[in-house]
Structures are given as structure tokens and as C-alpha cells.
Motif scaffolding. Structure first.
Motif, PDB file in Angstrom:
ATOM      1  N   VAL A  58     -16.657  16.333   8.685  1.00 18.25           N
ATOM      2  CA  VAL A  58     -15.858  15.440   7.835  1.00 18.25           C
ATOM      3  C   VAL A  58     -15.233  16.242   6.696  1.00 18.25           C
ATOM      4  N   ARG A  59     -15.999  17.138   6.084  1.00 17.86           N
ATOM      5  CA  ARG A  59     -15.443  17.972   5.008  1.00 17.86           C
ATOM      6  C   ARG A  59     -14.267  18.799   5.516  1.00 17.86           C
ATOM      7  N   ILE A  60     -14.375  19.317   6.726  1.00 16.80           N
ATOM      8  CA  ILE A  60     -13.284  20.105   7.313  1.00 16.80           C
ATOM      9  C   ILE A  60     -12.077  19.208   7.586  1.00 16.80           C
ATOM     10  N   GLU A  61     -12.305  18.072   8.230  1.00 17.50           N
ATOM     11  CA  GLU A  61     -11.187  17.183   8.581  1.00 17.50           C
ATOM     12  C   GLU A  61     -10.467  16.630   7.359  1.00 17.50           C
ATOM     13  N   ARG A  62     -11.172  16.400   6.290  1.00 17.80           N
ATOM     14  CA  ARG A  62     -10.539  15.886   5.071  1.00 17.80           C
ATOM     15  C   ARG A  62      -9.455  16.839   4.559  1.00 17.80           C
ATOM     16  N   ARG A  63      -9.577  18.125   4.876  1.00 14.04           N
ATOM     17  CA  ARG A  63      -8.645  19.138   4.373  1.00 14.04           C
ATOM     18  C   ARG A  63      -7.491  19.434   5.330  1.00 14.04           C
ATOM     19  N   ILE A  64      -7.437  18.783   6.476  1.00 12.51           N
ATOM     20  CA  ILE A  64      -6.370  19.048   7.441  1.00 12.51           C
ATOM     21  C   ILE A  64      -5.042  18.555   6.860  1.00 12.51           C
ATOM     22  N   PRO A  65      -4.058  19.450   6.751  1.00 13.71           N
ATOM     23  CA  PRO A  65      -2.751  19.027   6.215  1.00 13.71           C
ATOM     24  C   PRO A  65      -1.933  18.318   7.300  1.00 13.71           C
ATOM     25  N   GLY A  66      -0.957  17.558   6.880  1.00 13.73           N
ATOM     26  CA  GLY A  66      -0.068  16.926   7.846  1.00 13.73           C
ATOM     27  C   GLY A  66       0.248  15.502   7.478  1.00 13.73           C
ATOM     28  N   PRO A  67       0.892  14.806   8.390  1.00 11.09           N
ATOM     29  CA  PRO A  67       1.351  13.443   8.096  1.00 11.09           C
ATOM     30  C   PRO A  67       0.202  12.427   8.025  1.00 11.09           C
ATOM     31  N   VAL A  68      -0.933  12.737   8.627  1.00  9.71           N
ATOM     32  CA  VAL A  68      -2.086  11.834   8.597  1.00  9.71           C
ATOM     33  C   VAL A  68      -2.910  12.150   7.357  1.00  9.71           C
ATOM     34  N   ASP A  69      -3.272  11.139   6.599  1.00 12.95           N
ATOM     35  CA  ASP A  69      -4.146  11.333   5.443  1.00 12.95           C
ATOM     36  C   ASP A  69      -5.591  11.179   5.912  1.00 12.95           C
ATOM     37  N   TYR A  70      -6.111  12.280   6.469  1.00 13.62           N
ATOM     38  CA  TYR A  70      -7.475  12.264   6.996  1.00 13.62           C
ATOM     39  C   TYR A  70      -8.482  11.926   5.906  1.00 13.62           C
ATOM     40  N   GLY A  71      -8.265  12.463   4.706  1.00 16.10           N
ATOM     41  CA  GLY A  71      -9.200  12.212   3.611  1.00 16.10           C
ATOM     42  C   GLY A  71      -9.332  10.732   3.294  1.00 16.10           C
ATOM     43  N   ALA A  72      -8.201  10.048   3.203  1.00 15.05           N
ATOM     44  CA  ALA A  72      -8.229   8.612   2.908  1.00 15.05           C
ATOM     45  C   ALA A  72      -8.880   7.833   4.053  1.00 15.05           C
ATOM     46  N   ALA A  73      -8.595   8.229   5.280  1.00 10.84           N
ATOM     47  CA  ALA A  73      -9.182   7.535   6.439  1.00 10.84           C
ATOM     48  C   ALA A  73     -10.695   7.718   6.461  1.00 10.84           C
ATOM     49  N   TRP A  74     -11.155   8.935   6.168  1.00  7.51           N
ATOM     50  CA  TRP A  74     -12.601   9.175   6.122  1.00  7.51           C
ATOM     51  C   TRP A  74     -13.236   8.418   4.965  1.00  7.51           C
ATOM     52  N   SER A  75     -12.608   8.420   3.804  1.00  7.93           N
ATOM     53  CA  SER A  75     -13.166   7.687   2.657  1.00  7.93           C
ATOM     54  C   SER A  75     -13.305   6.210   2.985  1.00  7.93           C
ATOM     55  N   TRP A  76     -12.284   5.654   3.637  1.00 12.39           N
ATOM     56  CA  TRP A  76     -12.311   4.250   4.031  1.00 12.39           C
ATOM     57  C   TRP A  76     -13.483   3.970   4.972  1.00 12.39           C
ATOM     58  N   ALA A  77     -13.605   4.782   6.018  1.00 10.62           N
ATOM     59  CA  ALA A  77     -14.645   4.538   7.026  1.00 10.62           C
ATOM     60  C   ALA A  77     -16.048   4.762   6.463  1.00 10.62           C
ATOM     61  N   LEU A  78     -16.220   5.822   5.689  1.00 14.04           N
ATOM     62  CA  LEU A  78     -17.553   6.145   5.199  1.00 14.04           C
ATOM     63  C   LEU A  78     -17.966   5.316   3.989  1.00 14.04           C
ATOM     64  N   ALA A  79     -17.056   4.501   3.465  1.00 16.22           N
ATOM     65  CA  ALA A  79     -17.439   3.551   2.425  1.00 16.22           C
ATOM     66  C   ALA A  79     -18.277   2.416   3.022  1.00 16.22           C
ATOM     67  N   MET A  80     -18.231   2.300   4.362  1.00 13.93           N
ATOM     68  CA  MET A  80     -19.019   1.302   5.074  1.00 13.93           C
ATOM     69  C   MET A  80     -20.295   1.952   5.595  1.00 13.93           C
ATOM     70  N   THR A  81     -21.314   1.154   5.791  1.00 15.87           N
ATOM     71  CA  THR A  81     -22.527   1.648   6.446  1.00 15.87           C
ATOM     72  C   THR A  81     -22.269   1.723   7.953  1.00 15.87           C
ATOM     73  N   ARG A  82     -23.167   2.370   8.652  1.00 18.93           N
ATOM     74  CA  ARG A  82     -23.065   2.431  10.113  1.00 18.93           C
ATOM     75  C   ARG A  82     -22.993   1.017  10.702  1.00 18.93           C
ATOM     76  N   ASP A  83     -23.853   0.131  10.218  1.00 20.91           N
ATOM     77  CA  ASP A  83     -23.860  -1.239  10.734  1.00 20.91           C
ATOM     78  C   ASP A  83     -22.556  -1.971  10.415  1.00 20.91           C
ATOM     79  N   GLU A  84     -22.003  -1.733   9.244  1.00 19.60           N
ATOM     80  CA  GLU A  84     -20.728  -2.366   8.894  1.00 19.60           C
ATOM     81  C   GLU A  84     -19.596  -1.849   9.777  1.00 19.60           C
ATOM     82  N   ARG A  85     -19.603  -0.547  10.072  1.00 21.99           N
ATOM     83  CA  ARG A  85     -18.577  -0.007  10.979  1.00 21.99           C
ATOM     84  C   ARG A  85     -18.734  -0.616  12.362  1.00 21.99           C
ATOM     85  N   ARG A  86     -19.952  -0.695  12.849  1.00 20.30           N
ATOM     86  CA  ARG A  86     -20.212  -1.280  14.166  1.00 20.30           C
ATOM     87  C   ARG A  86     -19.753  -2.736  14.211  1.00 20.30           C
TER      88      ARG A  86
END
Length: 136
Positions: A58-86
Motif C-alpha cells: 500500500v505504501r508503494i502504491e500510494r506513491r504511483i504517479p499518474g491519472p489515478v489517485d492511488y493514495g486517495a483510493a487507498w485512504s478511502w478503502a482503509l478508512a473502513m474495517t475489513r468487515d465494513e469493506r466486505r
């Protein structure tokens, strides 16, 4: 990508296969391909390789440059618990079960030749029972 470390190669393979699995899921407003993927990718990495591995990727993917905001997507997903994501995944499939089943049926003959087989128990978790293809 030959210069990738073995861990990053494994993580990338699972990431890309996750995109294929995400094609089986109905789209929802506000969920781009990576937010949808990240509803389950961290948990898959954790189950396969452990939490330290998943956190490192996740730390690596957050730093990937480009049109996709990987950091924001990871922050969004990981703000939830595993059960909440499921639960979020289950809710997506519950809203559009026919669309998910139809998409799963189309996957078997994909143009690039990659065939994604779902274990019946895994398919059941996503409300896709009866769509897995028999193994030959």
C-alpha cells in the motif's frame, strides 16, 4: 517489469487479477475501478502474504504517479474495517445480482485468454453462486 522485486511482482499479479475479479462486480456512483478493487485487495494481500507485506505494498502504491489517485483510493478503502469493506461489496452485489452474474458468465471467454475461476465458496461470498465454471 523484470526489475521488480519478487514481492512487488507477486503484489502486482494479485492487483491485476483483482481488476479482473472486479469486472464481475456492478459499478456504483463514486466507485472507480481502484476504489472497487481496494475494497478487497488489501485483505487478499493480508491473507496471502501477511499484514506487513500488505502495508508495504500500500505504501508503494500510494506513491504511483499518474491519472489515478492511488493514495486517495487507498485512504478511502482503509478508512473502513475489513468487515465494513466486505459489507460494502455484499451491498453492491445485492443491488445488482443479475448484472454481476451476467458479467461473471462473460468472463469465461475473455479476449486475452485469461480465465478467472472462482471457488464456489468465494463466489457465494459475493452472491455469485452458480456462476463458476467447471474445471477441465
Amino acid at each position: 517489469r523484470a526489475r521488480y522485486s519478487p514481492d512487488y511482482k507477486a503484489a502486482t499479479l494479485v492487483h491485476e487479477m483483482g481488476h479482473r475479479l472486479a469486472l464481475l462486480l456492478p459499478r456504483s456512483a463514486g466507485l472507480d475501478g481502484h476504489r472497487l478493487l481496494y475494497l478487497f485487495l488489501y485483505d487478499v494481500w493480508t491473507d496471502l502474504y501477511g499484514r506487513e507485506f500488505a502495508d508495504r505494498m500500500v505504501r508503494i502504491e500510494r506513491r504511483i504517479p499518474g491519472p489515478v489517485d492511488y493514495g486517495a483510493a487507498w485512504s478511502w478503502a482503509l478508512a473502513m474495517t475489513r468487515d465494513e469493506r466486505r459489507e460494502r461489496l455484499r451491498a453492491l452485489v445485492a443491488r445488482e445480482p443479475a448484472q454481476a452474474r451476467e458479467a461473471a458468465g462473460r468472463q469465461a471467454g475473455s479476449a486475452n485468454g485469461l480465465r478467472l475461476e472462482l471457488d464456489e465458496a468465494v463466489a457465494g461470498e459475493f452472491g455469485l453462486s452458480g456462476v463458476t465454471q467447471p474445471r477441465h
